[in-house]
Scaffold this motif. Structure first.
Motif, PDB file in Angstrom:
ATOM      1  N   THR A 160     -59.165 -85.402   9.699  1.00 57.17           N
ATOM      2  CA  THR A 160     -60.020 -84.439  10.382  1.00 57.17           C
ATOM      3  C   THR A 160     -59.443 -83.057  10.169  1.00 57.17           C
ATOM      4  OG1 THR A 160     -58.783 -84.682  12.447  1.00 57.17           O
ATOM      5  CG2 THR A 160     -60.678 -86.124  12.136  1.00 57.17           C
ATOM      6  N   VAL A 161     -60.263 -82.064  10.330  1.00 59.34           N
ATOM      7  CA  VAL A 161     -59.839 -80.711  10.028  1.00 59.34           C
ATOM      8  C   VAL A 161     -59.027 -80.109  11.151  1.00 59.34           C
ATOM      9  CG1 VAL A 161     -60.651 -78.386   9.535  1.00 59.34           C
ATOM     10  CG2 VAL A 161     -61.793 -80.342   8.513  1.00 59.34           C
ATOM     11  N   GLY A 162     -59.504 -80.228  12.379  1.00 61.04           N
ATOM     12  CA  GLY A 162     -58.824 -79.566  13.480  1.00 61.04           C
ATOM     13  C   GLY A 162     -59.114 -78.077  13.477  1.00 61.04           C
ATOM     14  N   ASP A 163     -58.422 -77.348  14.309  1.00 61.09           N
ATOM     15  CA  ASP A 163     -58.648 -75.908  14.406  1.00 61.09           C
ATOM     16  C   ASP A 163     -58.143 -75.196  13.166  1.00 61.09           C
ATOM     17  OD1 ASP A 163     -59.738 -76.235  16.911  1.00 61.09           O
ATOM     18  OD2 ASP A 163     -57.817 -75.970  17.947  1.00 61.09           O
ATOM     19  N   VAL A 164     -58.890 -74.183  12.761  1.00 64.82           N
ATOM     20  CA  VAL A 164     -58.480 -73.340  11.655  1.00 64.82           C
ATOM     21  C   VAL A 164     -57.866 -72.079  12.232  1.00 64.82           C
ATOM     22  CG1 VAL A 164     -59.274 -71.966   9.699  1.00 64.82           C
ATOM     23  CG2 VAL A 164     -60.240 -74.232  10.100  1.00 64.82           C
ATOM     24  N   LYS A 165     -56.682 -71.756  11.794  1.00 62.93           N
ATOM     25  CA  LYS A 165     -55.987 -70.592  12.306  1.00 62.93           C
ATOM     26  C   LYS A 165     -56.514 -69.319  11.662  1.00 62.93           C
ATOM     27  CE  LYS A 165     -53.471 -73.302  14.769  1.00 62.93           C
ATOM     28  NZ  LYS A 165     -53.686 -73.383  16.234  1.00 62.93           N
ATOM     29  N   GLY A 166     -56.065 -68.198  12.203  1.00 63.83           N
ATOM     30  CA  GLY A 166     -56.492 -66.922  11.669  1.00 63.83           C
ATOM     31  C   GLY A 166     -55.851 -66.621  10.337  1.00 63.83           C
ATOM     32  N   VAL A 167     -56.333 -65.547   9.708  1.00 68.27           N
ATOM     33  CA  VAL A 167     -55.864 -65.211   8.376  1.00 68.27           C
ATOM     34  C   VAL A 167     -54.385 -64.848   8.376  1.00 68.27           C
ATOM     35  CG1 VAL A 167     -56.505 -62.775   8.559  1.00 68.27           C
ATOM     36  CG2 VAL A 167     -56.403 -63.860   6.316  1.00 68.27           C
ATOM     37  N   ASP A 168     -53.874 -64.276   9.475  1.00 70.43           N
ATOM     38  CA  ASP A 168     -52.449 -63.931   9.530  1.00 70.43           C
ATOM     39  C   ASP A 168     -51.581 -65.179   9.473  1.00 70.43           C
ATOM     40  OD1 ASP A 168     -53.041 -61.252   9.682  1.00 70.43           O
ATOM     41  OD2 ASP A 168     -52.990 -61.172  11.869  1.00 70.43           O
ATOM     42  N   GLU A 169     -51.975 -66.197  10.231  1.00 75.89           N
ATOM     43  CA  GLU A 169     -51.213 -67.441  10.214  1.00 75.89           C
ATOM     44  C   GLU A 169     -51.326 -68.149   8.862  1.00 75.89           C
ATOM     45  OE1 GLU A 169     -52.256 -66.645  14.515  1.00 75.89           O
ATOM     46  OE2 GLU A 169     -53.282 -66.544  12.582  1.00 75.89           O
ATOM     47  N   LEU A 170     -52.523 -68.117   8.296  1.00 68.38           N
ATOM     48  CA  LEU A 170     -52.710 -68.743   6.988  1.00 68.38           C
ATOM     49  C   LEU A 170     -51.892 -68.029   5.920  1.00 68.38           C
ATOM     50  CD1 LEU A 170     -56.572 -69.350   7.064  1.00 68.38           C
ATOM     51  CD2 LEU A 170     -54.784 -71.073   7.325  1.00 68.38           C
ATOM     52  N   SER A 171     -51.816 -66.717   6.015  1.00 69.16           N
ATOM     53  CA  SER A 171     -51.018 -65.952   5.063  1.00 69.16           C
ATOM     54  C   SER A 171     -49.534 -66.211   5.252  1.00 69.16           C
ATOM     55  CB  SER A 171     -51.316 -64.455   5.209  1.00 69.16           C
ATOM     56  OG  SER A 171     -50.529 -63.689   4.332  1.00 69.16           O
ATOM     57  N   ALA A 172     -49.101 -66.286   6.525  1.00 65.54           N
ATOM     58  CA  ALA A 172     -47.685 -66.529   6.807  1.00 65.54           C
ATOM     59  C   ALA A 172     -47.234 -67.893   6.289  1.00 65.54           C
ATOM     60  CB  ALA A 172     -47.435 -66.426   8.311  1.00 65.54           C
ATOM     61  N   ALA A 173     -48.154 -68.863   6.290  1.00 64.64           N
ATOM     62  CA  ALA A 173     -47.820 -70.203   5.804  1.00 64.64           C
ATOM     63  C   ALA A 173     -47.944 -70.320   4.287  1.00 64.64           C
ATOM     64  CB  ALA A 173     -48.710 -71.233   6.477  1.00 64.64           C
ATOM     65  N   GLY A 174     -48.426 -69.260   3.630  1.00 63.30           N
ATOM     66  CA  GLY A 174     -48.585 -69.308   2.183  1.00 63.30           C
ATOM     67  C   GLY A 174     -49.898 -69.890   1.728  1.00 63.30           C
ATOM     68  N   VAL A 175     -50.794 -70.220   2.671  1.00 58.31           N
ATOM     69  CA  VAL A 175     -52.090 -70.773   2.294  1.00 58.31           C
ATOM     70  C   VAL A 175     -52.951 -69.691   1.644  1.00 58.31           C
ATOM     71  CG1 VAL A 175     -54.192 -71.887   3.142  1.00 58.31           C
ATOM     72  CG2 VAL A 175     -51.966 -72.497   4.119  1.00 58.31           C
ATOM     73  N   VAL A 176     -52.872 -68.488   2.183  1.00 57.34           N
ATOM     74  CA  VAL A 176     -53.589 -67.342   1.615  1.00 57.34           C
ATOM     75  C   VAL A 176     -52.550 -66.383   1.043  1.00 57.34           C
ATOM     76  CG1 VAL A 176     -55.099 -65.383   2.092  1.00 57.34           C
ATOM     77  CG2 VAL A 176     -55.507 -67.584   3.229  1.00 57.34           C
ATOM     78  N   PRO A 177     -52.628 -66.013  -0.228  1.00 59.65           N
ATOM     79  CA  PRO A 177     -51.626 -65.121  -0.827  1.00 59.65           C
ATOM     80  C   PRO A 177     -51.698 -63.722  -0.223  1.00 59.65           C
ATOM     81  CG  PRO A 177     -53.435 -65.461  -2.350  1.00 59.65           C
ATOM     82  CD  PRO A 177     -53.663 -66.403  -1.212  1.00 59.65           C
ATOM     83  N   GLU A 178     -50.562 -63.046  -0.201  1.00 61.67           N
ATOM     84  CA  GLU A 178     -50.496 -61.712   0.387  1.00 61.67           C
ATOM     85  C   GLU A 178     -51.423 -60.734  -0.325  1.00 61.67           C
ATOM     86  OE1 GLU A 178     -46.484 -60.381   0.408  1.00 61.67           O
ATOM     87  OE2 GLU A 178     -45.772 -61.945   1.776  1.00 61.67           O
ATOM     88  N   GLU A 179     -51.553 -60.863  -1.634  1.00 61.50           N
ATOM     89  CA  GLU A 179     -52.396 -59.926  -2.374  1.00 61.50           C
ATOM     90  C   GLU A 179     -53.875 -60.099  -2.074  1.00 61.50           C
ATOM     91  OE1 GLU A 179     -51.217 -63.275  -5.314  1.00 61.50           O
ATOM     92  OE2 GLU A 179     -50.297 -62.097  -3.694  1.00 61.50           O
ATOM     93  N   ALA A 180     -54.237 -61.188  -1.365  1.00 61.49           N
ATOM     94  CA  ALA A 180     -55.631 -61.403  -0.992  1.00 61.49           C
ATOM     95  C   ALA A 180     -55.936 -60.835   0.394  1.00 61.49           C
ATOM     96  CB  ALA A 180     -55.961 -62.896  -1.019  1.00 61.49           C
ATOM     97  N   ILE A 181     -54.978 -60.167   1.000  1.00 61.36           N
ATOM     98  CA  ILE A 181     -55.191 -59.562   2.325  1.00 61.36           C
ATOM     99  C   ILE A 181     -55.265 -58.056   2.155  1.00 61.36           C
ATOM    100  CG2 ILE A 181     -54.343 -59.351   4.687  1.00 61.36           C
ATOM    101  CD1 ILE A 181     -55.053 -62.199   3.884  1.00 61.36           C
ATOM    102  N   GLU A 182     -56.375 -57.471   2.580  1.00 64.81           N
ATOM    103  CA  GLU A 182     -56.564 -56.022   2.531  1.00 64.81           C
ATOM    104  C   GLU A 182     -57.101 -55.546   3.867  1.00 64.81           C
ATOM    105  OE1 GLU A 182     -59.010 -54.769  -0.675  1.00 64.81           O
ATOM    106  OE2 GLU A 182     -57.737 -55.625  -2.258  1.00 64.81           O
ATOM    107  N   GLY A 183     -56.330 -54.688   4.521  1.00 67.21           N
ATOM    108  CA  GLY A 183     -56.764 -54.175   5.817  1.00 67.21           C
ATOM    109  C   GLY A 183     -56.940 -55.260   6.851  1.00 67.21           C
ATOM    110  N   GLY A 184     -56.118 -56.292   6.772  1.00 66.66           N
ATOM    111  CA  GLY A 184     -56.225 -57.398   7.721  1.00 66.66           C
ATOM    112  C   GLY A 184     -57.340 -58.376   7.412  1.00 66.66           C
ATOM    113  N   MET A 185     -58.050 -58.150   6.303  1.00 62.05           N
ATOM    114  CA  MET A 185     -59.148 -59.041   5.920  1.00 62.05           C
ATOM    115  C   MET A 185     -58.765 -59.853   4.687  1.00 62.05           C
ATOM    116  SD  MET A 185     -62.581 -56.709   6.348  1.00 62.05           S
ATOM    117  CE  MET A 185     -63.552 -58.073   5.696  1.00 62.05           C
ATOM    118  N   TRP A 186     -59.257 -61.056   4.636  1.00 60.40           N
ATOM    119  CA  TRP A 186     -59.072 -61.938   3.488  1.00 60.40           C
ATOM    120  C   TRP A 186     -60.185 -61.643   2.503  1.00 60.40           C
ATOM    121  CZ3 TRP A 186     -59.587 -68.007   4.036  1.00 60.40           C
ATOM    122  CH2 TRP A 186     -59.288 -68.599   2.791  1.00 60.40           C
ATOM    123  N   VAL A 187     -59.840 -61.236   1.295  1.00 58.59           N
ATOM    124  CA  VAL A 187     -60.854 -60.832   0.319  1.00 58.59           C
ATOM    125  C   VAL A 187     -60.547 -61.446  -1.045  1.00 58.59           C
ATOM    126  CG1 VAL A 187     -61.377 -58.652   1.487  1.00 58.59           C
ATOM    127  CG2 VAL A 187     -59.590 -58.718  -0.277  1.00 58.59           C
TER     128      VAL A 187
END
Length: 217
Positions: free
Chosen positions: A89-116
């Motif tokens: 099951t999926v469970g809760d999805v965390k915010g982009v900051d948590e996803l970025s901190a865990a390495g799920v979302v790369p830092e270069e994909a964050i601009e102005g606090g938004m995932w792009v």
């Protein structure tokens, strides 16, 4: 009798015959017309070269951006499965900051606090009854086509559904995907990822992404 001194005799015979003709107006027109035709041909050739260069440059840019985004997407899928390694099951999805901190979302994909995306398109992650939903917004038609085809090709068994503006694209031919993308100037794309599906291994360039732990965030 004639007076003393030499007698000057002038021979005007060289004036005999047809008089010299000056260039006619029609001759000038033909010369000017030929020059204008040459100018038009040269300008047309230059315009064709400029347009060709622009088209080729745009095509190269789209291909490069799509390849970058496909790499990021493959790494994202691997990260999501690492994030929930044994859960169906999926469970809760965390915010982009948590996803970025865990390495799920790369830092270069964050601009102005938004995932792009690499082109600045907003990206979001949500849950559905089927699994995770990864949403891309306002993707232009050329990138949409290359991105959807590339992501599905790199991760053929990871999705239960892929929609473009609400229309199912998974299982469609490349031509059918292109038709969906080019039907609108911009496109909203949703990939539904089921945790039960195996994530494809990303290319070597993203396999060495740094993961912290497998603990829930």
């Amino acid at each position: 009798k004639s007076g003393g001194g030499p007698r000057m005799l002038c021979n005007f015979s060289f004036f005999k015959g047809s008089p010299m003709k000056s260039p006619s107006v029609s001759s000038f027109r033909s010369i000017r017309g030929f020059s204008l035709l040459e100018l038009v041909l040269v300008l047309g050739a230059l315009l064709f070269m400029i347009v060709t260069i622009m088209v080729v440059t745009k095509s190269i840019t789209v291909r490069r951006d799509a390849e970058t985004e496909v790499h990021r997407f493959s790494a994202l899928l691997l990260g999501l499965h690492e994030y929930r390694p044994s859960s169906t099951t999926v469970g809760d999805v965390k915010g982009v900051d948590e996803l970025s901190a865990a390495g799920v979302v790369p830092e270069e994909a964050i601009e102005g606090g938004m995932w792009v995306s690499v082109r600045g398109n907003p990206i979001s992650l949500r849950t559905t009854g089927e699994g995770w939903a990864i949403d891309y917004q306002d993707v232009d038609r050329a990138l949409c086509n290359a991105l959807v085809v590339g992501v599905i090709g790199a991760n053929p068994i990871s999705f239960s559904s892929v929609t473009i503006n609400g229309q199912e694209a998974l299982g469609g031919t490349n031509g059918a995907i292109g038709d969906l993308c080019f039907a609108s100037l911009t496109n909203d794309i949703s990939w539904i990822v089921s945790p039960a599906h195996s994530a494809s291994s990303p290319p070597d360039s993203v396999q060495d992404k740094r993961w912290g732990t497998h603990e829930d965030m």
